[in-house]
Design an enzyme around this catalytic site. Structure first.
Site, PDB file in Angstrom:
ATOM      1  N   ASP A 154       0.880  -1.287   0.030  1.00 26.54           N
ATOM      2  CA  ASP A 154      -0.029  -0.007  -0.059  1.00 26.54           C
ATOM      3  C   ASP A 154       0.882   1.268   0.079  1.00 26.54           C
ATOM      4  O   ASP A 154       1.942   1.162   0.444  1.00 26.54           O
ATOM      5  CB  ASP A 154      -0.900  -0.019   1.228  1.00 26.54           C
ATOM      6  CG  ASP A 154      -2.173   1.008   1.158  1.00 26.54           C
ATOM      7  OD1 ASP A 154      -2.366   1.418   0.013  1.00 26.54           O
ATOM      8  OD2 ASP A 154      -2.582   1.231   2.188  1.00 26.54           O
TER       9      ASP A 154
ATOM     10  N   ARG B 121       0.096   7.654  -2.438  1.00 29.64           N
ATOM     11  CA  ARG B 121       0.563   8.849  -1.672  1.00 29.64           C
ATOM     12  C   ARG B 121       2.183   9.038  -1.826  1.00 29.64           C
ATOM     13  O   ARG B 121       2.584  10.331  -1.841  1.00 29.64           O
ATOM     14  CB  ARG B 121       0.128   8.427  -0.145  1.00 29.64           C
ATOM     15  CG  ARG B 121      -1.235   8.431   0.240  1.00 29.64           C
ATOM     16  CD  ARG B 121      -1.649   7.826   1.734  1.00 29.64           C
ATOM     17  NE  ARG B 121      -1.503   6.509   1.293  1.00 29.64           N
ATOM     18  CZ  ARG B 121      -1.521   5.722   2.112  1.00 29.64           C
ATOM     19  NH1 ARG B 121      -1.180   5.957   3.519  1.00 29.64           N
ATOM     20  NH2 ARG B 121      -1.583   4.267   1.763  1.00 29.64           N
ATOM     21  N   TRP B 122       2.886   8.068  -2.225  1.00 31.72           N
ATOM     22  CA  TRP B 122       4.180   8.255  -2.480  1.00 31.72           C
ATOM     23  C   TRP B 122       4.272   9.183  -3.601  1.00 31.72           C
ATOM     24  O   TRP B 122       5.082  10.015  -3.699  1.00 31.72           O
ATOM     25  CB  TRP B 122       4.795   6.778  -2.873  1.00 31.72           C
ATOM     26  CG  TRP B 122       6.244   7.038  -3.323  1.00 31.72           C
ATOM     27  CD1 TRP B 122       7.357   6.896  -2.254  1.00 31.72           C
ATOM     28  CD2 TRP B 122       6.829   7.040  -4.380  1.00 31.72           C
ATOM     29  NE1 TRP B 122       8.554   7.153  -3.082  1.00 31.72           N
ATOM     30  CE2 TRP B 122       8.255   7.176  -4.278  1.00 31.72           C
ATOM     31  CE3 TRP B 122       6.289   7.361  -5.721  1.00 31.72           C
ATOM     32  CZ2 TRP B 122       9.034   7.343  -5.664  1.00 31.72           C
ATOM     33  CZ3 TRP B 122       7.241   7.530  -6.728  1.00 31.72           C
ATOM     34  CH2 TRP B 122       8.673   7.496  -6.826  1.00 31.72           C
TER      35      TRP B 122
ATOM     36  N   HIS C  84       2.719   3.752  -8.940  1.00 28.48           N
ATOM     37  CA  HIS C  84       2.665   2.030  -9.437  1.00 28.48           C
ATOM     38  C   HIS C  84       3.808   1.621 -10.035  1.00 28.48           C
ATOM     39  O   HIS C  84       4.457   0.901  -9.843  1.00 28.48           O
ATOM     40  CB  HIS C  84       1.301   1.907 -10.397  1.00 28.48           C
ATOM     41  CG  HIS C  84      -0.032   2.190  -9.374  1.00 28.48           C
ATOM     42  ND1 HIS C  84      -0.302   1.744  -8.105  1.00 28.48           N
ATOM     43  CD2 HIS C  84      -1.223   2.704  -9.861  1.00 28.48           C
ATOM     44  CE1 HIS C  84      -1.529   2.295  -7.703  1.00 28.48           C
ATOM     45  NE2 HIS C  84      -2.192   2.824  -8.608  1.00 28.48           N
TER      46      HIS C  84
ATOM     47  N   LEU D 258      11.150 -20.098  -4.852  1.00 24.81           N
ATOM     48  CA  LEU D 258      10.128 -19.211  -4.264  1.00 24.81           C
ATOM     49  C   LEU D 258       8.863 -19.637  -4.872  1.00 24.81           C
ATOM     50  O   LEU D 258       9.131 -19.661  -6.128  1.00 24.81           O
ATOM     51  CB  LEU D 258      10.775 -17.850  -4.331  1.00 24.81           C
ATOM     52  CG  LEU D 258       9.609 -16.821  -4.073  1.00 24.81           C
ATOM     53  CD1 LEU D 258       9.650 -16.641  -2.645  1.00 24.81           C
ATOM     54  CD2 LEU D 258       9.931 -15.471  -4.678  1.00 24.81           C
TER      55      LEU D 258
ATOM     56  N   ARG E 221      -4.878  -2.432   8.744  1.00 30.09           N
ATOM     57  CA  ARG E 221      -5.919  -3.507   8.365  1.00 30.09           C
ATOM     58  C   ARG E 221      -5.770  -4.774   7.330  1.00 30.09           C
ATOM     59  O   ARG E 221      -4.847  -4.282   6.630  1.00 30.09           O
ATOM     60  CB  ARG E 221      -7.187  -2.697   7.915  1.00 30.09           C
ATOM     61  CG  ARG E 221      -6.939  -1.580   6.770  1.00 30.09           C
ATOM     62  CD  ARG E 221      -8.356  -1.048   6.329  1.00 30.09           C
ATOM     63  NE  ARG E 221      -7.964  -0.148   5.375  1.00 30.09           N
ATOM     64  CZ  ARG E 221      -7.813   1.542   5.301  1.00 30.09           C
ATOM     65  NH1 ARG E 221      -7.974   1.863   6.779  1.00 30.09           N
ATOM     66  NH2 ARG E 221      -7.569   2.087   4.361  1.00 30.09           N
ATOM     67  N   LEU E 222      -6.776  -5.443   7.197  1.00 31.37           N
ATOM     68  CA  LEU E 222      -6.295  -6.616   6.403  1.00 31.37           C
ATOM     69  C   LEU E 222      -6.960  -6.640   4.908  1.00 31.37           C
ATOM     70  O   LEU E 222      -6.558  -7.244   4.102  1.00 31.37           O
ATOM     71  CB  LEU E 222      -6.866  -7.946   7.126  1.00 31.37           C
ATOM     72  CG  LEU E 222      -6.099  -8.266   8.123  1.00 31.37           C
ATOM     73  CD1 LEU E 222      -6.651  -9.610   8.891  1.00 31.37           C
ATOM     74  CD2 LEU E 222      -4.643  -8.395   8.029  1.00 31.37           C
TER      75      LEU E 222
HETATM   76  C1  FPP Z   1      -1.541   0.266  -3.506  1.00 32.43           C
HETATM   77  O1  FPP Z   1      -1.168   1.581  -3.622  1.00 32.43           O
HETATM   78  C2  FPP Z   1      -1.213  -0.484  -4.805  1.00 32.43           C
HETATM   79  C3  FPP Z   1      -2.226  -1.025  -5.900  1.00 32.43           C
HETATM   80  C4  FPP Z   1      -3.451  -1.281  -5.560  1.00 32.43           C
HETATM   81  C5  FPP Z   1      -1.690  -1.646  -7.050  1.00 32.43           C
HETATM   82  C6  FPP Z   1      -0.352  -2.243  -6.957  1.00 32.43           C
HETATM   83  C7  FPP Z   1      -0.015  -2.932  -8.105  1.00 32.43           C
HETATM   84  C8  FPP Z   1       0.937  -2.925  -8.832  1.00 32.43           C
HETATM   85  C9  FPP Z   1       2.111  -2.034  -8.614  1.00 32.43           C
HETATM   86  C10 FPP Z   1       1.098  -3.716 -10.371  1.00 32.43           C
HETATM   87  C11 FPP Z   1       1.227  -5.109 -10.286  1.00 32.43           C
HETATM   88  C12 FPP Z   1       1.687  -5.650  -9.177  1.00 32.43           C
HETATM   89  C13 FPP Z   1       2.669  -6.858  -9.422  1.00 32.43           C
HETATM   90  C14 FPP Z   1       3.059  -7.665  -8.354  1.00 32.43           C
HETATM   91  C15 FPP Z   1       3.557  -7.107 -10.581  1.00 32.43           C
HETATM   92  P1  FPP Z   1      -2.595   2.596  -3.556  1.00 32.43           P
HETATM   93  O2  FPP Z   1      -2.621   2.988  -4.986  1.00 32.43           O
HETATM   94  O3  FPP Z   1      -3.701   2.034  -2.728  1.00 32.43           O
HETATM   95  O4  FPP Z   1      -1.795   3.778  -2.751  1.00 32.43           O
HETATM   96  P2  FPP Z   1      -2.611   4.759  -1.756  1.00 32.43           P
HETATM   97  O5  FPP Z   1      -3.057   3.994  -0.700  1.00 32.43           O
HETATM   98  O6  FPP Z   1      -1.455   5.756  -1.341  1.00 32.43           O
HETATM   99  O7  FPP Z   1      -3.614   5.651  -2.613  1.00 32.43           O
END
Ligand code: FPP
Length: 248
Positions: free
Chosen positions: A15, A19-20, A32, A126, A188-189
């Site tokens: 997560d 925000r990053w 992302h 793995l 949270r989960l």
């Molecule tokens: C959570 O950050 C991230 C996601 C919902 C998407 C993550 C998916 C990828 C990076 C692509 C595919 C992954 C793999 C394993 C190849 P958020 O957007 O919820 O962040 P925020 O809470 O700061 O808004």
């Protein structure tokens, strides 16, 4: 009581990408993209560290509610990851598996997933599981539906009977989660591996996923190694001081 240095099954709720990016004045997509670099680092480090199973929460069934441009970007990044990393995974003996619903995935993503799964199917190192269109409640409900058939005339159900059915239907040989890590500061989960996390050690960190690196994984494993896992039992009493004398 068990204390073990290395968790066999690590699961990560990645997560904080958005925000990053926002903190840097960048679009969410940049978060992302940076998140993918973290995935690569953490997967390779987990494999080097000897972790048996790593489950990453990439896209929850609730993530379909995001703007369609963001959803498309995530699936584009997933395909890019699979295209660039499958050979590397295979070379290090890793096996990739996607868990979650497949019937709603974009066709190109599904085909990339199936190619990668085929290419790495013989991996004995793995076991990398990527949860996509995943909802733990949905997984449990579906396994329960199939369990009803499997039970036949036997009208009895218990966690010992149902657990393996759920694992078989979705989670192959990874079994319960030993260590669950969530980045991004929330605690949270979010409908992730609810059954499998029954006795997981939980670790929440304020680090955003794109910042999470090898040293963070090492720190999480070190933290895990100091936890006492009692699984509902009581700690074994320390041996009495004079027992060695008594035995001699
Ligand atoms: C959570 O950050 C991230 C996601 C919902 C998407 C993550 C998916 C990828 C990076 C692509 C595919 C992954 C793999 C394993 C190849 P958020 O957007 O919820 O962040 P925020 O809470 O700061 O808004």
């Amino acid at each position: 009581m068990q204390s073990s240095a290395l968790p066999k099954h690590v699961a990560i709720i990645m997560d904080g990408n958005g925000r990053w990016a926002a903190r840097r004045g960048l679009p969410r997509m940049a978060g992302h993209r940076a998140g993918i670099a973290s995935v690569r680092r953490v997967v390779e480090h987990a494999s080097d560290a000897g972790i048996r199973c790593l489950t990453l929460y990439a896209f929850s069934s609730d993530n379909w509610r995001r703007p369609s441009a963001e959803v498309q970007s995530i699936f584009w990044l997933l395909r890019a990851f699979l295209r660039l990393q499958t050979a590397r995974l295979r070379d290090r003996g890793a096996r990739l598996e996607v868990i979650g619903r497949r019937d709603r995935l974009p066709a190109a993503a599904l085909s990339a997933i199936e190619n990668s799964e085929r290419a790495t199917a013989d991996g004995t190192g793995l076991h990398l599981r990527v949860a996509i269109d995943y909802s733990s409640r949905d997984a449990i409900a579906r396994a329960a539906f199939h369990a009803a058939d499997a039970l036949g005339p036997r009208r009895f159900m218990s966690p010992d009977l149902f657990g393996p059915m759920l694992m078989r239907s979705l989670t192959a040989d990874c079994g319960d989660v030993d260590l669950l890590i969530r980045t991004g500061g929330e605690k949270r989960l979010s409908d992730f591996l609810l059954w499998e996390c029954a006795y997981a050690e939980l670790l929440f960190t304020d680090r955003m996923w794109p910042e999470f690196d090898e040293s963070d994984l090492d720190a999480a494993i070190a933290d895990f190694s100091h936890r006492q896992r009692r699984f509902g039992a009581v700690p074994e009493p320390a041996p009495a001081l004079n027992s060695a004398v008594a035995c001699t």
